[in-house]
Design a protein around this motif. Sequence first.
Motif, PDB file in Angstrom:
ATOM      1  N   UNK A   1       0.792  -1.190   0.000  1.00  0.00           N
ATOM      2  CA  UNK A   1       0.000   0.000   0.000  1.00  0.00           C
ATOM      3  C   UNK A   1       0.829   1.246   0.000  1.00  0.00           C
TER       4      UNK A   1
ATOM      5  N   UNK B   1       2.333   4.465   0.090  1.00  0.00           N
ATOM      6  CA  UNK B   1       1.848   5.675  -0.557  1.00  0.00           C
ATOM      7  C   UNK B   1       2.994   6.634  -0.779  1.00  0.00           C
TER       8      UNK B   1
ATOM      9  N   UNK C   1       0.908   4.175   4.107  1.00  0.00           N
ATOM     10  CA  UNK C   1      -0.251   3.337   3.980  1.00  0.00           C
ATOM     11  C   UNK C   1      -0.229   2.129   4.863  1.00  0.00           C
ATOM     12  N   UNK C   2      -0.349   0.982   4.246  1.00  0.00           N
ATOM     13  CA  UNK C   2      -0.608  -0.159   5.063  1.00  0.00           C
ATOM     14  C   UNK C   2       0.598  -0.828   5.629  1.00  0.00           C
TER      15      UNK C   2
ATOM     16  N   UNK D   1      -3.931   4.231  10.934  1.00  0.00           N
ATOM     17  CA  UNK D   1      -3.779   2.943  10.264  1.00  0.00           C
ATOM     18  C   UNK D   1      -2.612   2.923   9.310  1.00  0.00           C
TER      19      UNK D   1
ATOM     20  N   UNK E   1     -11.047   4.734  11.153  1.00  0.00           N
ATOM     21  CA  UNK E   1     -10.615   3.795  10.114  1.00  0.00           C
ATOM     22  C   UNK E   1     -10.335   2.401  10.651  1.00  0.00           C
TER      23      UNK E   1
ATOM     24  N   UNK F   1      -1.672   4.683  -5.274  1.00  0.00           N
ATOM     25  CA  UNK F   1      -2.197   3.617  -4.452  1.00  0.00           C
ATOM     26  C   UNK F   1      -3.714   3.537  -4.554  1.00  0.00           C
ATOM     27  N   UNK F   2      -4.369   4.702  -4.706  1.00  0.00           N
ATOM     28  CA  UNK F   2      -5.834   4.668  -4.767  1.00  0.00           C
ATOM     29  C   UNK F   2      -6.310   3.919  -6.007  1.00  0.00           C
TER      30      UNK F   2
ATOM     31  N   UNK G   1      -5.738   0.168  -5.313  1.00  0.00           N
ATOM     32  CA  UNK G   1      -6.739  -0.389  -4.395  1.00  0.00           C
ATOM     33  C   UNK G   1      -8.083  -0.542  -5.092  1.00  0.00           C
TER      34      UNK G   1
ATOM     35  N   UNK H   1      -8.233   3.963  -0.703  1.00  0.00           N
ATOM     36  CA  UNK H   1      -6.828   4.197  -0.397  1.00  0.00           C
ATOM     37  C   UNK H   1      -6.660   4.626   1.044  1.00  0.00           C
ATOM     38  N   UNK H   2      -7.633   5.381   1.522  1.00  0.00           N
ATOM     39  CA  UNK H   2      -7.596   5.868   2.901  1.00  0.00           C
ATOM     40  C   UNK H   2      -7.561   4.695   3.879  1.00  0.00           C
ATOM     41  N   UNK H   3      -8.259   3.637   3.533  1.00  0.00           N
ATOM     42  CA  UNK H   3      -8.297   2.487   4.430  1.00  0.00           C
ATOM     43  C   UNK H   3      -7.021   1.670   4.309  1.00  0.00           C
ATOM     44  N   UNK H   4      -6.184   2.018   3.340  1.00  0.00           N
ATOM     45  CA  UNK H   4      -4.902   1.344   3.227  1.00  0.00           C
ATOM     46  C   UNK H   4      -5.014  -0.119   2.849  1.00  0.00           C
ATOM     47  N   UNK H   5      -5.999  -0.478   2.071  1.00  0.00           N
ATOM     48  CA  UNK H   5      -6.108  -1.848   1.613  1.00  0.00           C
ATOM     49  C   UNK H   5      -6.650  -2.795   2.651  1.00  0.00           C
TER      50      UNK H   5
END
Lengths: 544, 337, 308
Positions: free
Chosen positions: A6, A8, A14-15, A58, A134, A425-426, A429, C37-41
């Motif tokens: 993820x 970014x 991101x993740x 997150x 989130x 990334x958006x 996803x 994307x905000x949720x990061x996958x």
Amino acid sequence: MRFSRTSKALGLAAVVAMSLSACGGGTDSGNTATGDTTKVITANNTEPENGLLPANTNEVGGGKVMDLIFTGLVSYDVTGRTVNELAESIETEDSQNYTIKIKSGQTFSDGSPITGKSFVDAWNFGAAAKNKQLNSYFFESIKGYDTVSAEGATVDTMEGLKVVDDTTFTVELAQAESDFPLRLGYTAFYPLPESAFADPAAFGQNPVGNGPYKLAEGGWKHDVSIELVPNDKYNGPRKAQNGGVTFTIFTSLDAAYTSVQADTLDVLKDVPPSGLQNFTTDFEGRNVNQPYAGNANMTIPSYLPEFQGEAGTMRRQAISMAFDRQQIIDKIFYGTKTVATEFTSPVLDGFNKAIPGNEVLKFDAAKAKELWAKADAISPWPADKVFTVTSNIDGPGNKEYITAMANQISTNLGIKAELNPVTSFKEMRAMVNKKELTGASRAGWQADYPSLYNFLGPLFGTGAGSNDGNYSNPAFDAKLKAGLAATSVDEGNKLFNEAQEILFKDMPAVPLWYQAVQGVWSNNVNTVQFGWDGQPLLYAVTAK
Amino acid sequence: MSENLTPENDPAARVTPASRQGKTSTRFIEHFVAPLEETPLAAVDKVDEEAAPLSLWADAWRNLRKQPLFIISALLIILVVVVAVVPQWFASVDPTSCTLDDSAEGARAGHPLGFTLQGCDVYARVIYGTRASLMVGIFTTLGVLVIGGIMGALAGYYGGWLDTILARLGDIFFALPLILGAIVINQLPAFRDNRSVWTVVVALVAFGWPQIARITRGAVLENRNADFVTASKALGLTPFRALVKHVIPNSLAPIIVVASISLGTFIVAEATLSFLGLGLPQSVMSWGNDIAAAQPQVRNNPGVLLWPAVALSITVLSFIMLGDALRDALDPKARKR
Amino acid sequence: MVMFTIRRFLQLIPVFFGATLLVYFLVFATPGDPIAALSGGKPMAPAVEAALRAQYNLDQPFWMQYFLYLKNLVTLNLGQTFSGQEVADVIARAYPVTARLAIMALAFEAFFGILFGVIAGLRKGKLFDSTVLVASLVVIAVPTFVLGFVLQLVVGVKLGWARPTVSGTAPWNELILPALVLGLVSLAYVIRLTRASISENMNADYVRTATAKGLSRRRVVVVHILRNSLIPVVTFLGADLGGLMGGAIVTEGIFNVPGVGNLLFQAIKKGESATVVAVVGILVIVFVVANLVVDLLYAWLDPRIRYV
């Protein structure tokens, strides 16, 4: 649960695993402060993407800060073992009802006491849909989550949470889950002071926590830096051994790397690709390259028509055997990673590098070609079909290794294989969520908490949140369930590894390698330790 | 017209003065008064009605073809174009057969420039990358010249509301910086799903034309009040013909300068787009793609980055030289007297 | 002249709306899902997702989104970023930094560009001219992301003359190196434009007249040739100011400058319309004002150009 794919902001964010600051249990960290403990240490970070609220953080940018200014019921030591931090005890008889006692006399940095209510209120706040947090799904195991998380819900407390007295509260889960206590060190489960709920948005900009550090007055200078000073109310195992930590916000790792070279930044986690070949000489005696609980793999979605049934399974195995992992690691990553032998991580308890069936991870061009031909005999590969690997390419090194992998797959299987680069990334996803991938996609996992299950359940369990490939196998699900209900950790791990044997047959994803953290530090500080999750132990860094 | 012979340099006119009668001075005074009957004035002054008038362009061409600068640059450009059209004449190695066994290896027999990180032959990739890079450079430059040139010329020449509308339209497009505009265009589904050289060209043209438009407008604005324009209008030319025949040719210098540099920056812009994952597809070789891919290794293996950059420099240099030669040829004032 | 200026400012209004509409549409048209994307996958509770969509008007059709944006704009509310910050605050932090950077880069390219251009133009074909040409080629052919990286390594680390990255407040002196890198490509344009203009005007009648009058060469060059050669250069510089402000993505990334370029780039990648539109909206104003200044300079440089 985080996906390193993820990434970014130029690759991090991101993740990627949220740093559960490995809080070495003080005594076993072996790091006694020998240097100057009054100077401020600087470290790289990305701008937190959300206000600093536990259930709304997150991504790593915020996570690194949260883990220094908050502390949870438990924390993880350098090796990933769970140790009690605020918890006096966490008890259960049926893995469904937990009684949690917290240490008495603990306070937040503003002096307000930490009680059972601090946790119950924080978790209820995090779970309620109207608060738009989130991480709300982290509370889904708790009884009553369904009610508070429904759209337009009017109830905002979960019935599974009950305050017994100032230092005790109980948790009732919707079903038995033996690894629930392991999760409690995660950011989402941190407590919040009473003052947080009046205006959560304002609190998120200027949080009051209970960790080894607190935010300096006006310390969050957006897009520039975040200044933390030691919290004298904290008396846990992670006591600050320096005069404070200042996170400098970087959008490029290259820039951060040069800053450490010039001694204007003290600690850098993640050497960029441009530095991989030189970091051990650029920072002689000031670098580390150590494995952490993360891996990289390549998801091949189950909905691709070419990868269905028996022919599909053969193709998955053929692809896995068609490229030389070790050579890619040596040439592209300059040997800074380790070839994968299964689906989890070698730093975890219960790791087994000899799981039956893992020979499909060995490079064998002849065997790969043979399998591919067999698959073609069943259902031919479309003549002009290109095997694509989709990846957002702002993550450091992604483009290079996927190109190398695709080149080898092309050569060894005689098909066309190519990187399908995606900028943002958006976009990536959206493709994954809408099941619009036309080929494989880059994936990776970093542990939320140190357990084999965390690498298997969320990724490959039927309908699981991060199961991007839509994999579903009832036999695999059953093994996982049995593992969770096992009475001992060893017994559970044995079952989880049996579940992996099923994965090797189906190959929903192709494991690539295990991650290692490459960290460097400046001439201004003494040796920096990195934890099980790859994060530097900033509280223990001392200046020279 | 400078081609006219003047008495000073016409050998036929240099006649010895005829001896005079009567009182003469012993002092020799040289009078440059040619005897009328012996001066071939008629031939000089006679207007050849049959000959086509020497246009500015024909004149420029006669001047141009004698300039070494022009000849060198033209030969270079022809060479680059030939490489772009038939790369296989220049490289026998397949630029796409790459193996990590050769990763970042140095030069050896048959591979004069060594290998990239992915183990591809650097020389072959530079040769095969010419086509896409040159296409991006040339077609983008042509595109911005046509759109920007027309818009700028009309705006500068006519002024008034037309100027206002065109200039403000340019401002709007200009406000989105080139690279960012290209990112957005490139992500639009119509382009994303089949990316090619043309996608990059369209994106770069769409957000690059205002620059040429501004430059053209400035130059036209400077020239539209010049004496020769007034004169040509007085001679009965319509304003539009005066623009085309006199104002534009005299405004070309800054446009040529900017266009010849832009050609290079567009090729590099493609590199930046590739760097951000928005450029040409991976399967299309280009100097930009290779320069972007070589960036992380610039400290240890600079050659991989150097060679495509050298190829790019030579191309840009030849176009800059061509632009210089063309500019000099078009400017009567700058000609050697 | 005053009327001309007032008219130009009035034109800002339609230009501003045109630009914001265009940008808003472009951001809207890019593929991808900002909320995903905000949720990061990771999974996101459906109710949370719906609430977030509603918060940023992402559940509305395009025209409605734009209308709601304009409605907020009237009350000077620029909206919020996905991280919950006021866009107005974010912009107020980033613009001054970028303005400093762009002005320094512009000053650098204007000064050295004109200086080198004049010398090269006066000594066409000589050593200095060729050296400048080759140097410009390097600047053109090597992309900023390489050139900046190398300069940073050499000047910032190996020689230690400057901080390789900019510290938090981005003071003027730390921006020298980034401004240099940022201005380099434009420098090549300015040099060549000046050179062309100078060599064109060197043979003009008024120059011969001036020389014949016995004016010093210095005066001829500076007062007569240069002034008459500056129109294309000034045009370019005026257009470049905005480009420098919005186009510094790569430079700002390399030197870690917390400016507009990076902000814009990140916002586009995230699909954060509010930020993108606000940044570009201000850029439009910068462009229009810069062009106005250029047009007024035309009249000063060339008295034949008149505005009413």
